[in-house]
Design a protein around this motif. Structure first.
Motif, short mmCIF file in Angstrom:
data_model
loop_
_atom_site.label_atom_id
_atom_site.label_comp_id
_atom_site.label_asym_id
_atom_site.label_seq_id
_atom_site.Cartn_x
_atom_site.Cartn_y
_atom_site.Cartn_z
N LEU A 197 0.80 -1.23 0.00
CA LEU A 197 0.00 0.00 0.00
C LEU A 197 0.83 1.28 0.00
CD1 LEU A 197 -2.75 -1.02 2.60
CD2 LEU A 197 -2.97 -0.91 0.11
N VAL A 198 2.14 1.15 0.25
CA VAL A 198 2.96 2.35 0.41
C VAL A 198 2.94 3.20 -0.85
CG1 VAL A 198 5.30 3.21 0.73
CG2 VAL A 198 4.43 1.39 2.20
N PHE A 199 3.37 2.65 -1.98
CA PHE A 199 3.50 3.49 -3.18
C PHE A 199 2.16 3.85 -3.80
CE2 PHE A 199 5.04 5.04 -7.20
CZ PHE A 199 6.18 5.73 -6.81
N PRO A 200 1.15 2.96 -3.81
CA PRO A 200 -0.16 3.42 -4.29
C PRO A 200 -0.70 4.62 -3.51
CG PRO A 200 -0.10 1.05 -4.28
CD PRO A 200 1.16 1.49 -3.64
N LEU A 201 -0.46 4.66 -2.21
CA LEU A 201 -0.90 5.82 -1.44
C LEU A 201 -0.15 7.08 -1.87
CD1 LEU A 201 -1.28 4.31 2.15
CD2 LEU A 201 -3.09 5.01 0.57
N PHE A 210 -4.09 13.75 -6.07
CA PHE A 210 -4.98 14.71 -5.42
C PHE A 210 -4.31 16.07 -5.24
CE2 PHE A 210 -7.07 10.89 -3.22
CZ PHE A 210 -7.93 10.71 -4.29
N GLY A 211 -2.99 16.07 -5.12
CA GLY A 211 -2.29 17.34 -4.91
C GLY A 211 -2.03 18.12 -6.17
N PRO A 254 1.66 16.49 -15.27
CA PRO A 254 2.91 15.74 -15.49
C PRO A 254 3.36 14.96 -14.25
CG PRO A 254 3.07 17.97 -16.38
CD PRO A 254 1.80 17.92 -15.60
N ALA A 255 3.12 15.53 -13.05
CA ALA A 255 3.54 14.83 -11.83
C ALA A 255 2.81 13.51 -11.68
CB ALA A 255 3.31 15.72 -10.61
N ILE A 271 -5.90 6.07 -11.72
CA ILE A 271 -5.20 7.24 -12.25
C ILE A 271 -5.42 7.39 -13.75
CG2 ILE A 271 -2.91 8.24 -12.62
CD1 ILE A 271 -2.04 7.07 -9.98
N VAL A 272 -5.37 6.26 -14.48
CA VAL A 272 -5.59 6.30 -15.93
C VAL A 272 -6.99 6.80 -16.24
CG1 VAL A 272 -5.80 4.90 -18.01
CG2 VAL A 272 -3.87 4.57 -16.45
N LEU A 273 -8.01 6.32 -15.50
CA LEU A 273 -9.37 6.75 -15.72
C LEU A 273 -9.52 8.25 -15.41
CD1 LEU A 273 -11.41 3.73 -14.30
CD2 LEU A 273 -11.06 4.37 -16.70
N ALA A 274 -8.86 8.71 -14.33
CA ALA A 274 -8.93 10.13 -13.98
C ALA A 274 -8.28 10.98 -15.06
CB ALA A 274 -8.25 10.34 -12.63
#
Length: 234
Positions: free
Chosen positions: A152-156, A163-164, A169-170, A227-230
């Motif tokens: 869960l570390v990197f998905p978070l 969200f930020g 690009p980020a 993320i792809v859908l967003a």
């Protein structure tokens, strides 16, 4: 002469009467019986001596193993602050041990085997590296405690970046960098499970590699798809 007047032959000199047992045959039968009894006693004694010798050898080997197990345990307990006097047997314990081993080598072997089982139990507790209860859990729930947080570390982190910064690009960079992260999380979990949950140094731990790989892959796939859908929606 008989009562009917018939002459009865007298026994020949040097021969016993027909109804008298032969002393030589009786002596021979007694000899054979005694020899058989002596052979049975000899065989029983040989068997008992062989069993006793095997018990003595097995007890010596067991004693060597138990001593080799107790020496590192004693050193480890001293490092943990256990007083040296507490690691020595008390006089009542010595008396009870001597009484239990007075029956011979077989009893000594039984006592040493019991001591080895106690040493195994002590190793299970000492070598569990602070997790004695978790080390004996079923493998999948136990390993989930390691694979789960790492997965869960990197998905978070990816979600926080999304969200930020939004779909910029980020987020794309975080998505690309996160692709190999399930493999990294799996390898880290595989190593951690073997280090944390090994009851004894010589034991092998069930690392459940397929289950661990699935646990590490599912959050990454779900996050990447989100993320792809967003990004497509944006």
């Amino acid at each position: 002469m008989s009562e009917t007047g018939t002459a009865v032959p007298a026994p020949r000199p040097g021969r016993p009467p027909a109804d008298t047992p032969d002393p030589a045959a009786a002596a021979w039968a007694d000899y054979v019986a005694a020899a058989r009894q002596l052979d049975g006693v000899r065989r029983a004694a040989t068997t008992a001596a062989g069993e006793q010798a095997r018990s003595v050898q097995a007890a010596r080997e067991e004693l060597t193993v138990v001593r080799a197990r107790l020496a590192p345990q004693q050193a480890q307990l001293r490092e943990l602050g256990v007083p040296a006097i507490s690691l020595q047997p008390t006089p009542p314990e010595l008396t009870e041990a001597a009484r239990s081993m007075a029956a011979g080598p077989a009893a000594v072997l039984t006592s040493l085997q019991g001591a080895r089982r106690w040493a195994d139990a002590a190793d299970d507790t000492l070598a569990a590296r602070g997790l004695p209860r978790l080390a004996h859990w079923p493998s999948r729930p136990r390993n989930l405690l390691v694979y789960g947080p790492l997965a869960l570390v990197f998905p978070l982190i990816q979600l926080l970046v999304l969200f930020g910064t939004g779909t910029g690009p980020a987020s794309i960079l975080a998505l690309v960098v996160g692709l190999p992260m399930p493999a990294v999380a799996f390898m880290a979990g595989w190593l951690a499970v073997g280090r944390l949950f090994r009851p004894r140094p010589e034991d092998r731990v069930d690392r459940t590699p397929r289950f661990g790989a699935l646990v590490c892959l599912v959050p990454a796939v779900a996050t990447t798809a989100g993320i792809v859908l967003a990004m497509l929606a944006g």
